[in-house]
Write a protein that holds these residues in place. Structure first.
Motif, short mmCIF file in Angstrom:
data_model
loop_
_atom_site.label_atom_id
_atom_site.label_comp_id
_atom_site.label_asym_id
_atom_site.label_seq_id
_atom_site.Cartn_x
_atom_site.Cartn_y
_atom_site.Cartn_z
N HIS A 199 40.56 32.65 41.25
CA HIS A 199 40.57 33.95 41.94
C HIS A 199 39.99 33.83 43.36
O HIS A 199 40.55 34.36 44.31
CB HIS A 199 39.78 34.96 41.10
CG HIS A 199 40.10 36.38 41.37
ND1 HIS A 199 39.60 37.42 40.64
CD2 HIS A 199 40.88 36.96 42.34
CE1 HIS A 199 40.06 38.56 41.14
NE2 HIS A 199 40.82 38.31 42.16
N HIS B 141 38.60 41.66 48.14
CA HIS B 141 38.01 40.62 47.30
C HIS B 141 36.55 40.36 47.65
O HIS B 141 35.71 40.22 46.76
CB HIS B 141 38.85 39.34 47.34
CG HIS B 141 40.06 39.44 46.47
ND1 HIS B 141 41.26 39.94 46.93
CD2 HIS B 141 40.25 39.17 45.16
CE1 HIS B 141 42.13 39.96 45.93
NE2 HIS B 141 41.55 39.49 44.85
N TRP C 95 43.79 48.35 42.17
CA TRP C 95 42.33 48.43 42.17
C TRP C 95 41.88 49.80 41.67
O TRP C 95 42.50 50.81 41.98
CB TRP C 95 41.80 48.24 43.60
CG TRP C 95 42.19 46.94 44.22
CD1 TRP C 95 43.41 46.64 44.79
CD2 TRP C 95 41.42 45.75 44.31
NE1 TRP C 95 43.41 45.34 45.23
CE2 TRP C 95 42.20 44.77 44.96
CE3 TRP C 95 40.11 45.42 43.90
CZ2 TRP C 95 41.73 43.48 45.21
CZ3 TRP C 95 39.65 44.14 44.16
CH2 TRP C 95 40.44 43.19 44.80
N ASP D 81 38.92 44.91 40.35
CA ASP D 81 40.24 44.31 40.63
C ASP D 81 41.02 44.30 39.32
O ASP D 81 40.59 43.70 38.34
CB ASP D 81 40.01 42.87 41.13
CG ASP D 81 41.29 42.17 41.57
OD1 ASP D 81 42.39 42.65 41.23
OD2 ASP D 81 41.17 41.12 42.24
N HIS E 55 45.63 38.51 37.90
CA HIS E 55 44.90 37.26 38.20
C HIS E 55 43.40 37.43 38.02
O HIS E 55 42.68 36.45 37.94
CB HIS E 55 45.27 36.72 39.60
CG HIS E 55 44.81 37.56 40.75
ND1 HIS E 55 45.58 37.77 41.88
CD2 HIS E 55 43.67 38.25 40.98
CE1 HIS E 55 44.92 38.54 42.73
NE2 HIS E 55 43.77 38.83 42.21
FE FE2 Z 1 42.21 39.66 42.97
#
Ligand code: FE2
Length: 200
Positions: A27, A79, A128, A161, A165
């Motif tokens: 990630h 992120h 998100w 998130d 992934h």
């Molecule tokens: Fe992500």
């Protein structure tokens, strides 16, 4: 000065068993890194190369011709923000000003938790879940793909998130379990409190 990938604020195994080192390796080192590389390639030799991430996000959010730049800039920001939303031995109920603001806006921590989970689980596809501030109350929102509160004039306080992934290696298709674990074991309420201090 090119944008750089910020290091994780904790070792890769620090969030185990809730999020594995393998997940953080992919990630952060692959996904987050790729957004940084893509953004640098896209803004190279343009005036945006000398702008801040926040300036680029706000300037491109409503410009369809700059969607690639927006997506990568916002994902870099999202992120970095997300890593800071977690810490080892985090989660559970907040205290102090955050607890008071949550009770005032949602009625109780349990109601906040229920609404935050519903937003994260209900986001169709990648995106998100957010707790945001502004206008005197806290709100829960969800956004698709790279969209974030910054691009919508809101102040982000907390995010989860929910791109696959973020959880697939550890939870496979069980997004609700990942979100529950995020809230119960990972949330860094100190970071949320610092963000709450920026809300006007
Ligand atoms: Fe992500």
């Amino acid at each position: 000065m090119a944008f750089e990938l910020p290091p994780l604020p904790y070792p890769k195994n620090a969030l185990e068993p809730h999020t594995s080192a393998k997940t953080l390796e992919f990630h952060h080192d692959k996904h987050h890194a790729a957004y940084v590389t893509n953004l640098n390639n896209l803004v190279k030799d343009s005036p945006m190369a000398s702008q801040s991430l926040e300036e680029i996000i706000k300037a491109t959010a409503k410009d369809d011709s700059k969607v690639g730049i927006f997506n990568n800039a916002a994902q870099v920001w999202n992120h970095t923000f997300f890593w800071n939303c977690m810490k080892p031995n985090g989660g559970g109920q907040p205290s102090g000003d955050v607890a008071a603001a949550i009770t005032k806006s949602f009625g109780s921590y349990d109601k906040f938790k229920e609404e935050f989970k519903a937003a994260c689980v209900g986001q169709f596809g990648s995106g998100w879940g957010w707790l945001v501030g502004g206008g005197g109350a806290l709100k829960i929102t969800k956004t698709p793909n790279a969209v974030n509160p910054l691009s919508q004039g809101q102040t982000a306080l907390l995010t989860c998130d929910v791109w696959e992934h973020a959880y697939y290696l550890d939870y496979q298709n069980r997004r609700p379990d990942f979100v529950e674990t995020f809230l119960t074991h990972l949330v860094n309420w100190d970071f949320v409190a610092a963000n709450l201090g920026k809300v006007r």
